[in-house]
Design an enzyme around this catalytic site. Sequence first.
Site, short mmCIF file in Angstrom:
data_model
loop_
_atom_site.label_atom_id
_atom_site.label_comp_id
_atom_site.label_asym_id
_atom_site.label_seq_id
_atom_site.Cartn_x
_atom_site.Cartn_y
_atom_site.Cartn_z
N ASP A 4 0.15 5.30 0.56
CA ASP A 4 0.04 6.34 1.59
C ASP A 4 -0.11 5.69 2.97
O ASP A 4 -0.92 4.80 3.15
CB ASP A 4 -1.16 7.24 1.28
CG ASP A 4 -1.04 8.59 1.98
OD1 ASP A 4 -0.16 9.36 1.58
OD2 ASP A 4 -1.79 8.83 2.94
N ASP B 136 0.87 -1.15 0.00
CA ASP B 136 0.00 0.00 0.00
C ASP B 136 0.93 1.23 0.00
O ASP B 136 2.09 1.11 0.41
CB ASP B 136 -0.87 -0.04 1.26
CG ASP B 136 -1.59 1.27 1.49
OD1 ASP B 136 -2.30 1.71 0.59
OD2 ASP B 136 -1.44 1.84 2.59
N1 PLP Z 1 -7.97 7.92 -2.34
C1 PLP Z 1 -7.41 9.14 -2.37
C2 PLP Z 1 -8.03 10.22 -3.19
C3 PLP Z 1 -6.24 9.39 -1.62
O1 PLP Z 1 -5.68 10.62 -1.65
C4 PLP Z 1 -5.68 8.33 -0.84
C5 PLP Z 1 -4.47 8.57 -0.06
O2 PLP Z 1 -3.78 9.57 -0.19
C6 PLP Z 1 -6.30 7.08 -0.85
C7 PLP Z 1 -7.44 6.91 -1.61
C8 PLP Z 1 -5.76 5.91 -0.10
O3 PLP Z 1 -4.64 5.41 -0.79
P1 PLP Z 1 -3.83 4.11 -0.30
O4 PLP Z 1 -4.64 2.90 -0.73
O5 PLP Z 1 -2.51 4.21 -1.04
O6 PLP Z 1 -3.66 4.24 1.17
CA CA Z 2 -2.83 3.47 3.07
#
Ligand code: PLP
Ligand code: CA
Length: 309
Positions: free
Chosen positions: A29, A27
């Site tokens: 973020d 993953d």
């Molecule tokens: N959707 C958006 C628009 C985001 O900005 C983020 C994280 O910054 C996510 C979803 C979640 O992303 P991830 O699955 O990488 O944690």
């Molecule tokens: Ca995440």
Amino acid sequence: GSARRCLRLEPAAAREVLGAADTLLFDCDGVLWRGEAAVAGAAAALSRLQARAKRLCYVTNNSSRTRAAYAEKLQRLGFPPAEPRQVFGSAYCAARYLRQALPPGAAAYVLGGAALSDELGAAGIPHLGPGPADLPGPGPADWSRAPLQPNVRAVLVGFDPHFCYAKLCQALRYLQRGPDCLLVGTNRDHRLPLENGAAIPGTGCLVKAVEVAAEREAFIIGKPSRYIFDCVASEFEIDPARTIMVGDRLDTDILMGNNCGLTTLLTLTGVTTLEEVKGHQESDCPSRKSLVPDYYVDSIADLLPALED
Ligand code: PLP
Ligand code: CA
């Protein structure tokens, strides 16, 4: 299988767990970075994993970046070079889904940003914006009489900071054509956390609005849907028993990994605390038990000692 116990992955156990894996799905973020700041030591850990010939893939629910933009961000933040084909974002995977689900020439009505349009374009799927020019005018009469494109056979909902009532109206009108018009959502994340406990509404809120209007459920691309893992597995040779899913969120990353037979590793650099895990662990509810990871680390930088020679 036996109950997952959320064990702290100490270096000795980490050596064993990493040794038994040939692929790691990260993953983004909350695991590799927070916003624009890399998690300290994360890039070094990934470099070591790559040096050990582990396959690294990136699996993110964020639909606001293309595969190529993720590869560029990884490089910018000092991570080992990644090719776009290692990146499985919900924008790319949504385009992939529509390419297989739509008849030739059918178009998608898109609530989302430029990255979704770019990935749909790359997959050869006709789509409409909607930019301001495609939107109905400001009054109720406009909303029910705006022109509709005859070839639209799907409504795709992703992260859309310009979501508005007029777009919701158009989405409903397309979906009222019947089950031949698909409803697809990139993900259901209901909040995007900011620093200091603040948050903004996530794409799940927008998907929900369209679902309520259309009186039907969307097909979801991103975690915890197994569709996004199936994308990885169809583009690489993946043995779930030799694959580790690394994530910071229980109801997306960890649930998907557990449902797909992967080893799951929670990192505490993102949105989850150990107290939350404990609550699920102590519950008798089977659906809460599937939110418990096999292992946790404070940060993926904690994997470094296990990767030293
Ligand atoms: N959707 C958006 C628009 C985001 O900005 C983020 C994280 O910054 C996510 C979803 C979640 O992303 P991830 O699955 O990488 O944690
Ligand atoms: Ca995440």
